[in-house]
Design an enzyme around this catalytic site. Structure first.
Site: not given
Length: 292
Positions: A1-2
């Protein structure tokens, strides 16, 4: 997940601290995206000039440009910011685009954009983020789950003058949107869906929409799970999709508006203990603007 972060300053007295504050916000998000990182800073512009942020390979003498184009050059690692009189901008762009060892990362009057492979702290240190000043900035640290780890694929993406976007999530219809935008003359450098979102907003802005209007249109035209943080020369916007499954938190005081993928990105900001903290609502455009 960024991980994504944004900071928009209302109080001009904080502008000399913008880079340091953004560096701290981005560094906290290291675990969300250890592959690459990047940031865009809206600093002071030179009247009548255009800034080109470029990435250069060994062999290109960026310092030879001032004598040829009445330009100034500031080097930042393998990036450089070239400020050139607006009357020479098209000529310089043509020269840069012919060079295989140069990549134009962004253009604009105020925006400078830097990105690279590595942890946020390493990338920020490489480009001197903590020393930068300005009115607003956005940043991203990437977890490359669907593509190769490359500098080209790192965020932010810029597809228009003084315009950039960072994104947490994924678009499901980006290929259709890309094809439509290409027919409208929008150019893309990567296959990243975030660049499509950036290109979509740039196209809307070129058609005359304001940033908040362009973001509102995106709710109808872009499908998927996403949180966008967007910068323009004078504005800062946030949008979550109608489902809003990606985490997001915001803080607002008399001095600033801040966005983070999680609260700990905001915890070190001055006056955070008295800030209005809130989770941005699904499908609602948040937008702030001030004079250039």
């Amino acid at each position: 997940m960024c991980g994504i972060a944004g900071l928009f300053l209302k109080n001009t007295a904080l502008e000399t601290r913008l880079g340091a504050l953004m560096a701290d916000m981005l560094n906290v998000l290291t675990e969300r995206g250890p592959d690459s990182a990047g940031f865009a800073v809206y600093g002071s512009g030179m009247p009548g000039c255009v800034k080109f942020t470029v990435r250069v390979q060994p062999g290109f003498d960026v310092l030879s440009l001032p004598a040829k184009f009445d330009a100034t050059v500031a080097e930042h690692g393998d990036h450089a910011v070239i400020s050139v009189p607006a009357a020479r901008a098209l000529e310089l762009r043509a020269v840069l685009e012919r060079r295989p060892d140069v990549t134009i990362v962004s253009t604009g009057n105020r925006m400078e954009l830097f990105k690279g492979i590595g942890l946020p702290e390493d990338v920020g240190t490489r480009f001197g983020l903590a020393r930068m000043s300005g009115s607003h900035a956005i940043g991203h640290t990437r977890m490359a789950t669907e593509s190769a780890v490359t500098t080209e694929g790192a965020h932010p993406f810029s597809t228009g003058a003084d315009q950039c976007l960072v994104h947490n999530g994924s678009l499901s219809n980006h290929n259709d949107v890309r094809r439509n935008l290409i027919r409208e003359g929008v150019h893309f450098a990567t296959q990243n869906d975030t660049e499509v979102a950036a290109g979509y907003l740039s196209h809307k802005l070129r058609e005359g929409a304001k940033l908040d209007e362009a973001l509102t249109s995106a709710l109808n035209d872009l499908d998927g799970f996403y949180t966008f943080v967007v910068g323009t020369e004078t504005g800062f916007g946030v949008l979550r999709d109608p489902v809003a499954c990606k985490p997001a938190v915001m803080a607002e005081t008399d001095d600033y508006v801040a966005f983070g993928s999680e609260y700990r990105a905001l915890a070190g900001l001055p006056g955070i203990e008295a800030a209005h903290l809130f989770e941005p609502e699904p499908a609602k455009v948040y937008f702030w603007e001030r004079a250039a």
